[in-house]
Scaffold this active site. Structure first.
Site, PDB file in Angstrom:
ATOM      1  N   HIS A  13     -11.645   9.669  -5.740  1.00 41.97           N
ATOM      2  CA  HIS A  13     -10.414   8.536  -5.990  1.00 41.97           C
ATOM      3  C   HIS A  13      -9.382   9.216  -4.791  1.00 41.97           C
ATOM      4  O   HIS A  13      -9.173  10.164  -4.644  1.00 41.97           O
ATOM      5  CB  HIS A  13      -9.712   8.681  -7.234  1.00 41.97           C
ATOM      6  CG  HIS A  13      -8.837   7.786  -7.287  1.00 41.97           C
ATOM      7  ND1 HIS A  13      -7.579   7.619  -6.961  1.00 41.97           N
ATOM      8  CD2 HIS A  13      -8.971   6.404  -7.762  1.00 41.97           C
ATOM      9  CE1 HIS A  13      -6.921   6.595  -7.139  1.00 41.97           C
ATOM     10  NE2 HIS A  13      -7.741   5.720  -7.732  1.00 41.97           N
ATOM     11  N   GLU A  20     -11.605   1.292  -1.968  1.00 48.95           N
ATOM     12  CA  GLU A  20     -10.343   1.276  -2.478  1.00 48.95           C
ATOM     13  C   GLU A  20      -9.260   1.451  -1.136  1.00 48.95           C
ATOM     14  O   GLU A  20      -8.983   2.756  -1.058  1.00 48.95           O
ATOM     15  CB  GLU A  20      -9.682   2.105  -3.550  1.00 48.95           C
ATOM     16  CG  GLU A  20     -10.737   1.789  -4.863  1.00 48.95           C
ATOM     17  CD  GLU A  20     -10.099   2.443  -6.076  1.00 48.95           C
ATOM     18  OE1 GLU A  20      -9.750   1.702  -6.832  1.00 48.95           O
ATOM     19  OE2 GLU A  20      -9.739   3.789  -6.011  1.00 48.95           O
ATOM     20  N   ASN A  30      -9.388   2.407 -14.686  1.00 46.04           N
ATOM     21  CA  ASN A  30      -9.135   3.740 -14.474  1.00 46.04           C
ATOM     22  C   ASN A  30      -7.712   4.109 -15.056  1.00 46.04           C
ATOM     23  O   ASN A  30      -6.807   3.741 -14.554  1.00 46.04           O
ATOM     24  CB  ASN A  30      -8.964   3.967 -12.917  1.00 46.04           C
ATOM     25  CG  ASN A  30      -8.711   5.565 -12.375  1.00 46.04           C
ATOM     26  OD1 ASN A  30      -8.340   6.534 -13.360  1.00 46.04           O
ATOM     27  ND2 ASN A  30      -8.289   5.651 -11.216  1.00 46.04           N
ATOM     28  N   SER A  53      -4.655  -2.625  -6.496  1.00 46.03           N
ATOM     29  CA  SER A  53      -3.675  -3.856  -7.223  1.00 46.03           C
ATOM     30  C   SER A  53      -4.369  -5.005  -7.649  1.00 46.03           C
ATOM     31  O   SER A  53      -4.138  -6.267  -7.448  1.00 46.03           O
ATOM     32  CB  SER A  53      -2.787  -4.185  -6.013  1.00 46.03           C
ATOM     33  OG  SER A  53      -1.862  -3.075  -5.634  1.00 46.03           O
ATOM     34  N   GLU A  67      -6.465   9.526  -5.126  1.00 47.36           N
ATOM     35  CA  GLU A  67      -5.235  10.383  -5.543  1.00 47.36           C
ATOM     36  C   GLU A  67      -5.931  11.866  -5.484  1.00 47.36           C
ATOM     37  O   GLU A  67      -5.029  12.968  -5.264  1.00 47.36           O
ATOM     38  CB  GLU A  67      -4.900   9.916  -6.959  1.00 47.36           C
ATOM     39  CG  GLU A  67      -3.759   8.730  -6.739  1.00 47.36           C
ATOM     40  CD  GLU A  67      -3.946   7.672  -7.898  1.00 47.36           C
ATOM     41  OE1 GLU A  67      -4.324   7.993  -9.024  1.00 47.36           O
ATOM     42  OE2 GLU A  67      -3.688   6.427  -7.700  1.00 47.36           O
ATOM     43  N   GLY A  96      -1.837   0.613  -6.288  1.00 43.69           N
ATOM     44  CA  GLY A  96      -0.804   0.856  -7.028  1.00 43.69           C
ATOM     45  C   GLY A  96       0.578   0.078  -6.276  1.00 43.69           C
ATOM     46  O   GLY A  96       1.673   0.494  -6.728  1.00 43.69           O
ATOM     47  N   LYS A 141      -5.977   6.492 -15.500  1.00 44.27           N
ATOM     48  CA  LYS A 141      -5.403   7.577 -14.570  1.00 44.27           C
ATOM     49  C   LYS A 141      -4.690   8.504 -15.668  1.00 44.27           C
ATOM     50  O   LYS A 141      -4.880   8.712 -16.707  1.00 44.27           O
ATOM     51  CB  LYS A 141      -4.121   7.011 -13.455  1.00 44.27           C
ATOM     52  CG  LYS A 141      -5.059   6.082 -12.524  1.00 44.27           C
ATOM     53  CD  LYS A 141      -3.989   5.721 -11.585  1.00 44.27           C
ATOM     54  CE  LYS A 141      -4.922   4.551 -10.808  1.00 44.27           C
ATOM     55  NZ  LYS A 141      -4.048   4.583  -9.640  1.00 44.27           N
TER      56      LYS A 141
END
Ligand code: PGA
Length: 252
Positions: free
Chosen positions: A95, A165, A10, A211, A97, A171, A12
């Site tokens: 996701h 996730e 991904n 991560s 985000e 991250g 991003k």
């Protein structure tokens, strides 16, 4: 039947189109022969068509990072599943985000999953709890709610991939423990079995994300419930993404 692992990158909101083409060019020859693993790259929207052209005839798959739930209309700035059909195989939906920075609701995410499937795209449906939810002992309740609403009215899971996730692991350089992730993913598989039957649960690919690096990925891949990775930061470097795919292939 063993499940075919998936390693999905991904990217991003990283890479210009020339950078995306250069990254895929560096990885392509290393990734191509590893056919025991599905290798998926999810660049920004503007790079999808050039990468589609560049990867034509290869076994490397493309994914989008998002999709809207409607086919066409006055939805400024959105990209529809009709536009993605024939360009990508996969689409990341829900996701964290999108959920947390862009306010996407469980209900919208469910509509996006149904729209993607209706257009022959394979959703990678993401679920995961925040740190506060984790600390409150609410992980199972949260992922269950996200799973149920994400798959509302979905009859068959044949073309669906799940990703667990934990939001606090994305991250942050602070991954979940392989055992902890495995336990949540096992619970997701049980929930799927209740609703869709044992065979569908057994066939469902569930990816870990948060991560992931070449240092920690082998211990995730060693877990029985973990069928691959949804990788952010480590997918932006050719060496580390190729290393992750090789590690997944070593488990097949
Ligand atoms: P990360 O991102 O690997 O950079 O933690 C994972 C993701 O957001 O899918």
């Amino acid at each position: 039947m063993p499940r075919t692992p998936i390693v999905a990158g991904n990217w991003k909101m990283h890479t210009t189109v020339p950078e995306a083409l250069a990254l895929v060019e560096v990885m392509r020859s290393a990734l191509e022969p590893i056919t025991t693993v599905e290798r998926v790259v999810c660049p920004p929207f503007v790079a999808l068509w050039p990468l589609h052209e560049r990867l034509r005839g290869t076994s490397i798959r493309l994914g989008a990072q998002n999709v809207y739930s409607e086919e066409k209309g006055a939805y400024t700035g959105e990209i529809s599943p009709l536009m993605l059909a024939g360009v990508v195989d996969y689409v990341i939906i829900g996701h964290s985000e999108r959920r947390h920075l862009f306010g996407e609701s469980d209900e919208l995410i469910g509509r996006k999953v149904r729209a993607a499937l209706a257009h022959g795209l394979q959703p990678i449906l993401c679920v995961g709890e925040t740190l506060a939810e984790n600390e409150a002992g609410a992980t199972e309740a949260v992922v269950r709610r996200q799973l149920e609403s994400g798959l509302a009215e979905v009859e068959s899971l044949e073309h669906v991939v799940l990703a667990y996730e934990p939001v606090w692991a994305i991250g942050t350089g602070r991954p979940a423990t392989p055992e902890g992730a495995n336990a949540v993913m096992g619970r997701l598989r049980e929930l799927i079995a209740v609703r869709y039957g044992a065979a569908a649960a057994e066939a469902m690919r569930i990816l870990y994300g948060g991560s992931v690096t070449p240092e920690n990925f082998p211990s995730f891949m060693a877990m029985p419930e973990i069928d691959g990775g949804l990788v952010g930061g480590a997918s932006l470097k050719a060496d580390s993404f190729v290393a992750l795919v090789r590690q997944a292939a070593a488990t097949t």
